[in-house]
Design an enzyme around this catalytic site. Structure first.
Site, short mmCIF file in Angstrom:
data_model
loop_
_atom_site.label_atom_id
_atom_site.label_comp_id
_atom_site.label_asym_id
_atom_site.label_seq_id
_atom_site.Cartn_x
_atom_site.Cartn_y
_atom_site.Cartn_z
N CYS A 40 -11.98 1.37 10.89
CA CYS A 40 -12.17 1.93 9.55
C CYS A 40 -12.69 3.36 9.62
CB CYS A 40 -13.14 1.04 8.76
SG CYS A 40 -13.74 1.77 7.24
N CYS B 280 1.61 9.37 -12.46
CA CYS B 280 1.49 7.93 -12.22
C CYS B 280 2.87 7.26 -12.22
CB CYS B 280 0.59 7.31 -13.29
SG CYS B 280 0.66 5.52 -13.36
N CYS C 123 -15.85 4.02 7.59
CA CYS C 123 -17.04 3.49 8.27
C CYS C 123 -17.56 4.51 9.28
CB CYS C 123 -16.72 2.18 8.99
SG CYS C 123 -16.12 0.85 7.91
N CYS D 122 3.25 4.56 -14.91
CA CYS D 122 3.45 5.12 -16.25
C CYS D 122 4.91 5.54 -16.43
CB CYS D 122 2.54 6.34 -16.46
SG CYS D 122 0.78 6.00 -16.26
#
Length: 496
Positions: A46, A400, A49, A403
Site C-alpha cells: 500500500c 463524470c 501506508c 453523468c
C-alpha cells in the site's frame, strides 16, 4: 552470512522504531491490557501506508514519553489476516483507537501532532488529580489549552460540575484538578476554575490565564470553555471547524505552529490586533487563521483556487488571503491586499451590509425552455425554491462518466413528464456553481426531490440511474399525485 544477519537485524530495529508490530497471537494477548492504543491495519504494498509511515513513527515516539505512555501499533493484514477480518478492515490503511480491546474508527488526519493531541485527550481519567507543584508544571507544559480546577473541597457543587464537564469534553481539552494547598498557594487560586493558554499561543492581546466566574452549571461552563479556547483568533482546523460560528473571518496562509512558528505568529498577531478592536467595541464576530494547504477546496469555493482535473490548486501569495461568512451564510472575499487597515474595513463593511456577496456561478442561461431546466447559483432560488412546484434536480460534473451516460436517460424522463404542471426537472453543474445548504454531494450524479411545501428538506434519490426507478421515486414522493402517472409510477389510462 553472520554479518548479513546482523545487518538484517539492525535494519529491522530501525524499521520498527517506536511503533509496535503485533501478530495475531500478540494482538489477542496484549491488546486487552492496553488502556488506550492506536492500531494501523496496513499492507506492505500500500503506497499510502508507506507515505504515512513517518508521521505515524513520529507520533509513536512522542506518545511513548506521554504520562501514561500510549502505544501505536501496526498489523500487517497480508500476514495476520485473522485480526484484520475481526475488525472489519477491507481497505488500507485503516486506523482504529482501542480501549481495553474495544475499537472505534480514527477519522482525523494522519499527522503527528493531530494523532498525539487526539490520543492524549483520551488517555487516563477525564480530569487528572494533581498532587505536587511539579505535576502541575508538567501538565501545563503541554502545547494544548489546559483546564485546571483548584478546589478546597473536591465534593462541592462547582467541583462536581467541573468533573462532569471534563468527562463531556475530554476529547477536546486537557483537564486536571487539585485540592493541595501548596499548589493553590503557588498559583494563587482557591476554589477557582482556570483556563491556561499554552506558551506558544500567548500574546499581548489576551490574558494567558482566564477564570470561569459563572454559576456551577455544566452547560454554562462547557459553553464558556469552548468559547474561551478559541480566544480572539485561533487556528481553524478540520477537527475544530464546527466550533467557529458566523459571522466568521478566516485568514489563510502557511499556518504551522510546529514548523513555522515565526511566520505563523507574525500574521496571527496582526489579525488579533484587529480582532481586539472588535471585541472592545462589543461587536460579535469570530476570527480564525487556517493553513491554505489544508483548506484548498474551501479556497476554491471562494474563487481563490483554480480547479485542474477537479483538484484545487492554490498559488500562495506573499501575504495572507481573507474570506468571511455572515450570519446568513453569505460569502465574501477581501479583494484588497492584506493589511490591518484593510482587514478592519473589510469586516466592518461586511457587518454593515456594504459588501457584495461572492457567488460562484455560471451565467444565467439566456433561454431556459427545454424539458430539463438549467440551474446556476444566481437563479437557484427562482427555479429550485419555487414554492408552487416540486423540483427534481440532478447535480452533475462535466468530467463524470456516470453523468454522461445518465444524461440522455434524464432527458428521456423529462420528456415523459414535461406536461406535469406541478413538476420541474432541473440539472446543475456542481463544479461551476455554489451549492446551497442543505444539499450535499459525495459523488456524481446526485439527484434530489425538492417538495414544493418543504424546500428545506430535499429527499435524496438512492436507486439505480435508470428511467423507470427514478420515475417511480418521483411519482411516490411528489406532493400531489402526478396527472399522468399514479403513485406507483404507472401511466394512467386516458378516457376516450
Amino acid at each position: 552470512m553472520k554479518s548479513l544477519l546482523c545487518l538484517a537485524s539492525v535494519i529491522s530495529l530501525v524499521f520498527a522504531g517506536d511503533v509496535l508490530y503485533y501478530s495475531n497471537t500478540e494482538f489477542a494477548a496484549k491488546m486487552p491490557k492496553h488502556d488506550l492504543a492506536m492500531v494501523e491495519f496496513f499492507a506492505p504494498w500500500c503506497e499510502e501506508c508507506k507515505m504515512l509511515d513517518p508521521a505515524y513513527e513520529v507520533a509513536a515516539k512522542m506518545l511513548k514519553n506521554n504520562d501514561p505512555p500510549i502505544p501505536l501499533i501496526k498489523v500487517d493484514c497480508t500476514v495476520d489476516t485473522l485480526t484484520c477480518v475481526q475488525y472489519g478492515t477491507n481497505k488500507y490503511p485503516a486506523f482504529k483507537v482501542m480501549r481495553n480491546g474495544k475499537a472505534e474508527d480514527y477519522t482525523g488526519r494522519v499527522v503527528a501532532d493531530d494523532i498525539v493531541n487526539y490520543m492524549k485527550h483520551r488517555a487516563g481519567p477525564s480530569s487528572k488529580e494533581m498532587k505536587t507543584v511539579e505535576d502541575v508544571e508538567k501538565f501545563l507544559s503541554s502545547n494544548d489549552y489546559c483546564m485546571m480546577g483548584f478546589f478546597s473541597n473536591n465534593e462541592n457543587e462547582m467541583a462536581m460540575a467541573y468533573r462532569k464537564v471534563a468527562h463531556n469534553l475530554r476529547t477536546e481539552m486537557l483537564f486536571a484538578h487539585t485540592s493541595e494547598q501548596a499548589i493553590m498557594d503557588k498559583y494563587g487560586y482557591n476554589d477557582a476554575i482556570i483556563m491556561f493558554q499554552p506558551k506558544m499561543y500567548q500574546n499581548m492581546f489576551e490574558q494567558p490565564e482566564r477564570m470561569y466566574e459563572d454559576v456551577a452549571s455544566v452547560d454554562k461552563m462547557s459553553a464558556w470553555i469552548q468559547r474561551q479556547r478559541l480566544g480572539l483568533c485561533s487556528e481553524r482546523t478540520e477537527q475544530n471547524a464546527e466550533m467557529f460560528k458566523n459571522p466568521l473571518v478566516v485568514v489563510y496562509y502557511d499556518v504551522n505552529f510546529s514548523m513555522n512558528l515565526k511566520t505563523t505568529m507574525y500574521w496571527r498577531n496582526r489579525v488579533m490586533k484587529v480582532a481586539k478592536k472588535f471585541q472592545d467595541a462589543g461587536k460579535e464576530v469570530m476570527f480564525a487563521i487556517s493553513n491554505h494547504k489544508v483548506w484548498l477546496h474551501e479556497l476554491g469555493t471562494f474563487g481563490l483556487a483554480d480547479f485542474v482535473d477537479n483538484r484545487p490548486v492554490f498559488t500562495p501569495k506573499e501575504k495572507p488571503v481573507v474570506t468571511a461568512r455572515d450570519t446568513r451564510e453569505r460569502k465574501y472575499v477581501m479583494s484588497e491586499e492584506f493589511s490591518e487597515e484593510n482587514l478592519e474595513k473589510f469586516v466592518n463593511d461586511m457587518m454593515d451590509g456594504k459588501l457584495e456577496e461572492y457567488m460562484k456561478s455560471e451565467p444565467i442561461p439566456a433561454s431556459n425552455d427545454e424539458p430539463v431546466k438549467m440551474a446556476v447559483a444566481r437563479n437557484f432560488d427562482e427555479i429550485v425554491n419555487n414554492e408552487k412546484k416540486d423540483v427534481v434536480i440532478e447535480f452533475y460534473a462535466p468530467w463524470c462518466p456516470h453523468c454522461e451516460s445518465f444524461g440522455p436517460k434524464y432527458m428521456e424522463l423529462a420528456e415523459k413528464l414535461k406536461s406535469e404542471p406541478e413538476l420541474t426537472m432541473v440539472k446543475m453543474d456542481a463544479t461551476a456553481n455554489d451549492i446551497p445548504k442543505p444539499f450535499e454531494y459525495s459523488k456524481f450524479p446526485m439527484i434530489y426531490m425538492v417538495p414544493m411545501g418543504n424546500k428545506k428538506h430535499p429527499k435524496l434519490y438512492t436507486n439505480a440511474l435508470e428511467v423507470d426507478p427514478l420515475l417511480k421515486f418521483i411519482a411516490k414522493e411528489s406532493t400531489n399525485e402526478l396527472k399522468g402517472y399514479n403513485r406507483k409510477g404507472k401511466m394512467k389510462k386516458t378516457e376516450l
